[in-house]
Design a protein around this motif. Structure first.
Motif, PDB file in Angstrom:
ATOM      1  N   ARG A  71       0.814  -1.221   0.000  1.00 53.24           N
ATOM      2  CA  ARG A  71       0.000   0.000   0.000  1.00 53.24           C
ATOM      3  C   ARG A  71       0.851   1.277   0.000  1.00 53.24           C
ATOM      4  N   LEU A  72       2.023   1.189  -0.622  1.00 61.20           N
ATOM      5  CA  LEU A  72       2.884   2.368  -0.745  1.00 61.20           C
ATOM      6  C   LEU A  72       2.532   3.177  -1.988  1.00 61.20           C
ATOM      7  N   VAL A  73       2.047   2.499  -3.015  1.00 62.99           N
ATOM      8  CA  VAL A  73       1.641   3.165  -4.250  1.00 62.99           C
ATOM      9  C   VAL A  73       0.386   2.478  -4.776  1.00 62.99           C
ATOM     10  N   SER A  74      -0.257   3.127  -5.718  1.00 63.59           N
ATOM     11  CA  SER A  74      -1.421   2.536  -6.380  1.00 63.59           C
ATOM     12  C   SER A  74      -0.993   1.967  -7.728  1.00 63.59           C
ATOM     13  N   ARG A  75      -1.881   1.196  -8.344  1.00 65.58           N
ATOM     14  CA  ARG A  75      -1.584   0.678  -9.685  1.00 65.58           C
ATOM     15  C   ARG A  75      -1.432   1.818 -10.682  1.00 65.58           C
ATOM     16  N   GLU A  76      -2.227   2.859 -10.500  1.00 66.15           N
ATOM     17  CA  GLU A  76      -2.115   4.009 -11.390  1.00 66.15           C
ATOM     18  C   GLU A  76      -0.752   4.671 -11.261  1.00 66.15           C
ATOM     19  N   ASP A  77      -0.245   4.757 -10.011  1.00 67.75           N
ATOM     20  CA  ASP A  77       1.091   5.318  -9.792  1.00 67.75           C
ATOM     21  C   ASP A  77       2.134   4.510 -10.549  1.00 67.75           C
ATOM     22  N   VAL A  78       2.052   3.180 -10.432  1.00 65.39           N
ATOM     23  CA  VAL A  78       3.021   2.296 -11.092  1.00 65.39           C
ATOM     24  C   VAL A  78       2.985   2.508 -12.601  1.00 65.39           C
ATOM     25  N   GLU A  79       1.789   2.559 -13.166  1.00 62.87           N
ATOM     26  CA  GLU A  79       1.668   2.732 -14.616  1.00 62.87           C
ATOM     27  C   GLU A  79       2.261   4.062 -15.064  1.00 62.87           C
ATOM     28  N   GLN A  80       2.026   5.123 -14.295  1.00 62.11           N
ATOM     29  CA  GLN A  80       2.550   6.435 -14.659  1.00 62.11           C
ATOM     30  C   GLN A  80       4.067   6.487 -14.547  1.00 62.11           C
ATOM     31  N   VAL A  81       4.611   5.860 -13.496  1.00 58.29           N
ATOM     32  CA  VAL A  81       6.070   5.833 -13.324  1.00 58.29           C
ATOM     33  C   VAL A  81       6.721   5.019 -14.434  1.00 58.29           C
ATOM     34  N   MET A  82       6.125   3.875 -14.770  1.00 62.84           N
ATOM     35  CA  MET A  82       6.678   3.060 -15.848  1.00 62.84           C
ATOM     36  C   MET A  82       6.643   3.802 -17.182  1.00 62.84           C
ATOM     37  N   ALA A  83       5.553   4.537 -17.414  1.00 59.34           N
ATOM     38  CA  ALA A  83       5.446   5.313 -18.652  1.00 59.34           C
ATOM     39  C   ALA A  83       6.540   6.378 -18.707  1.00 59.34           C
ATOM     40  N   GLU A  84       6.797   7.030 -17.572  1.00 62.48           N
ATOM     41  CA  GLU A  84       7.840   8.048 -17.517  1.00 62.48           C
ATOM     42  C   GLU A  84       9.224   7.425 -17.743  1.00 62.48           C
ATOM     43  N   CYS A  85       9.457   6.245 -17.160  1.00 62.29           N
ATOM     44  CA  CYS A  85      10.746   5.573 -17.330  1.00 62.29           C
ATOM     45  C   CYS A  85      10.965   5.161 -18.784  1.00 62.29           C
ATOM     46  N   ARG A  86       9.911   4.707 -19.445  1.00 65.83           N
ATOM     47  CA  ARG A  86      10.039   4.352 -20.860  1.00 65.83           C
ATOM     48  C   ARG A  86      10.369   5.590 -21.692  1.00 65.83           C
ATOM     49  N   LYS A  87       9.767   6.707 -21.313  1.00 63.75           N
ATOM     50  CA  LYS A  87       9.959   7.939 -22.072  1.00 63.75           C
ATOM     51  C   LYS A  87      11.340   8.539 -21.846  1.00 63.75           C
ATOM     52  N   SER A  88      11.774   8.550 -20.598  1.00 58.41           N
ATOM     53  CA  SER A  88      13.017   9.237 -20.249  1.00 58.41           C
ATOM     54  C   SER A  88      14.220   8.312 -20.108  1.00 58.41           C
ATOM     55  N   GLY A  89      13.954   7.003 -20.000  1.00 58.39           N
ATOM     56  CA  GLY A  89      15.050   6.065 -19.746  1.00 58.39           C
ATOM     57  C   GLY A  89      15.487   6.068 -18.296  1.00 58.39           C
ATOM     58  N   GLY A  90      14.681   6.653 -17.416  1.00 56.48           N
ATOM     59  CA  GLY A  90      15.026   6.737 -16.006  1.00 56.48           C
ATOM     60  C   GLY A  90      14.866   5.419 -15.268  1.00 56.48           C
ATOM     61  N   ASN A  91      15.349   5.391 -14.043  1.00 54.18           N
ATOM     62  CA  ASN A  91      15.283   4.207 -13.194  1.00 54.18           C
ATOM     63  C   ASN A  91      13.960   4.192 -12.427  1.00 54.18           C
ATOM     64  N   PHE A  92      13.335   3.039 -12.338  1.00 57.95           N
ATOM     65  CA  PHE A  92      12.019   2.916 -11.708  1.00 57.95           C
ATOM     66  C   PHE A  92      12.040   3.390 -10.256  1.00 57.95           C
ATOM     67  N   CYS A  93      12.997   2.897  -9.459  1.00 50.93           N
ATOM     68  CA  CYS A  93      13.047   3.253  -8.045  1.00 50.93           C
ATOM     69  C   CYS A  93      13.383   4.728  -7.852  1.00 50.93           C
ATOM     70  N   GLU A  94      14.348   5.219  -8.606  1.00 50.87           N
ATOM     71  CA  GLU A  94      14.731   6.620  -8.469  1.00 50.87           C
ATOM     72  C   GLU A  94      13.585   7.557  -8.864  1.00 50.87           C
ATOM     73  N   THR A  95      12.785   7.139  -9.836  1.00 51.73           N
ATOM     74  CA  THR A  95      11.641   7.952 -10.240  1.00 51.73           C
ATOM     75  C   THR A  95      10.584   7.980  -9.144  1.00 51.73           C
ATOM     76  N   LEU A  96      10.365   6.849  -8.488  1.00 49.50           N
ATOM     77  CA  LEU A  96       9.425   6.810  -7.360  1.00 49.50           C
ATOM     78  C   LEU A  96       9.837   7.799  -6.276  1.00 49.50           C
ATOM     79  N   VAL A  97      11.149   7.850  -5.996  1.00 52.19           N
ATOM     80  CA  VAL A  97      11.651   8.772  -4.967  1.00 52.19           C
ATOM     81  C   VAL A  97      11.543  10.213  -5.448  1.00 52.19           C
ATOM     82  N   ALA A  98      11.947  10.467  -6.686  1.00 45.13           N
ATOM     83  CA  ALA A  98      11.928  11.830  -7.229  1.00 45.13           C
ATOM     84  C   ALA A  98      10.515  12.402  -7.263  1.00 45.13           C
ATOM     85  N   TRP A  99       9.540  11.565  -7.501  1.00 44.32           N
ATOM     86  CA  TRP A  99       8.145  12.025  -7.540  1.00 44.32           C
ATOM     87  C   TRP A  99       7.526  12.139  -6.145  1.00 44.32           C
ATOM     88  N   GLY A 100       8.283  11.753  -5.126  1.00 41.67           N
ATOM     89  CA  GLY A 100       7.766  11.850  -3.766  1.00 41.67           C
ATOM     90  C   GLY A 100       6.744  10.795  -3.410  1.00 41.67           C
TER      91      GLY A 100
END
Length: 297
Positions: A71-100
């Motif tokens: 219960r740290l994130v929602s499925r929608e959060d995961v989908e949005q982070v994955m979409a951002e990582c695909r777009k930017s080439g960023g790291n999944f965990c680091e993006t979770l932290v950067a987005w707060g």
């Protein structure tokens, strides 16, 4: 100079640990591929630390599902982070932290426990083959771990941790199944040379999910090849062959197309397109077979 993968034939139950130690001692790092009759996995090593693991088999869960279950994130959060990582080439965990979305310490603790559980399973296999593929990798995250942080020292005897069998898992909801399909397709795109992938229905020609290059119409390719899948299945019935099709390979001048019918759902198949110049066909077939096991439909 290309470094040839080194295969170790299992002689005792510590074979996976031995090959992992070899990878951790390598200056290049790379990937340890583990395969047994019950479970398979991949361990990624960067700068002599474990960066990530992927477990394939009964009861295996991805880290994103672990985050959702906690219960740290929602499925929608995961989908949005994955979409951002695909777009930017960023790291999944680091993006979770950067987005707060998750605090770094909390995320690192959960990741450590998640990777440790997967390593416990892989290191506990009594019969397995292990392959170390040396390959330098850039990794955009400091969330890597010493082996001692994830797994205790090997014991002379013991019993491998039991895996949760599918019958013990609650059935996935429709939304969970959708997330699962997306995760599998995203993992397929990480195969060397892969540029497009989809899950399709041979009976209707419809695509149930797709990912990859927008310049390649994978849905049209899959729909067009449903006739190939149906014709092959019909031929096998005519010949009285009581066997299953593992995969069908279409070799083009610059591409490989791999069709892998699902063993658990008749009529569905994975369709993967790869660039011949950068693909390792044997490894691609091996990885696609592993990913099929993680599909929960």
């Amino acid at each position: 100079m290309n470094l040839a993968p080194r295969t170790v034939v299992p002689e005792h139950r510590q074979v996976v640990r031995a090959v992992l130690n070899e990878a951790l001692e390598s200056k290049l790092g790379g990937e340890v591929v583990v395969k047994s009759t019950s479970v398979s996995g991949r361990i990624f090593v960067v700068e002599r630390k474990v960066a990530w693991t992927v477990l394939t088999g009964p009861g295996a869960r991805s880290f994103s599902m672990a985050l959702i279950d906690a219960r740290l994130v929602s499925r929608e959060d995961v989908e949005q982070v994955m979409a951002e990582c695909r777009k930017s080439g960023g790291n999944f965990c680091e993006t979770l932290v950067a987005w707060g979305l998750v605090a770094r310490d909390t995320l690192r603790d959960l990741l450590c426990r998640h990777l440790g559980g997967q390593l416990d399973t892989l290191l506990g296999l009594t019969e397995a083959q292990a392959l170390f593929v040396p390959q330098p990798r850039s990794y955009a995250s400091q969330m890597t771990f010493q082996l001692e942080e994830l797994a205790p020292p090997a014991k002379p005897s013991g019993t491998p941790l039991p895996l949760v069998m599918p019958s013990q898992l609650p059935p996935l909801s429709e939304s969970e199944a959708t997330v699962n399909v997306k995760q599998v397709l995203e993992e397929a795109l990480k195969i060397d040379g892969a540029f497009s992938v989809c899950l399709a229905d041979a009976n209707s020609g419809m695509t149930l999910g797709s990912s990859g290059s927008a310049g390649f119409n994978i849905e049209a390719a899959a729909a067009g090849n449903t006739e190939v899948v149906r014709a092959k299945m019909k031929t096998m019935k005519t010949l009285g062959l009581k066997d299953r099709i593992e995969d069908i390979l279409i070799t083009l001048g610059e591409q490989y197309h791999i069709i892998r019918p699902l063993g658990t759902r008749e009529g569905l198949f994975l369709y993967l397109a790869l660039h011949r110049s950068s693909a390792n066909l044997a490894m691609a077939r091996f990885r696609l077979a592993d990913l099929e096991k993680t599909l929960q439909l």
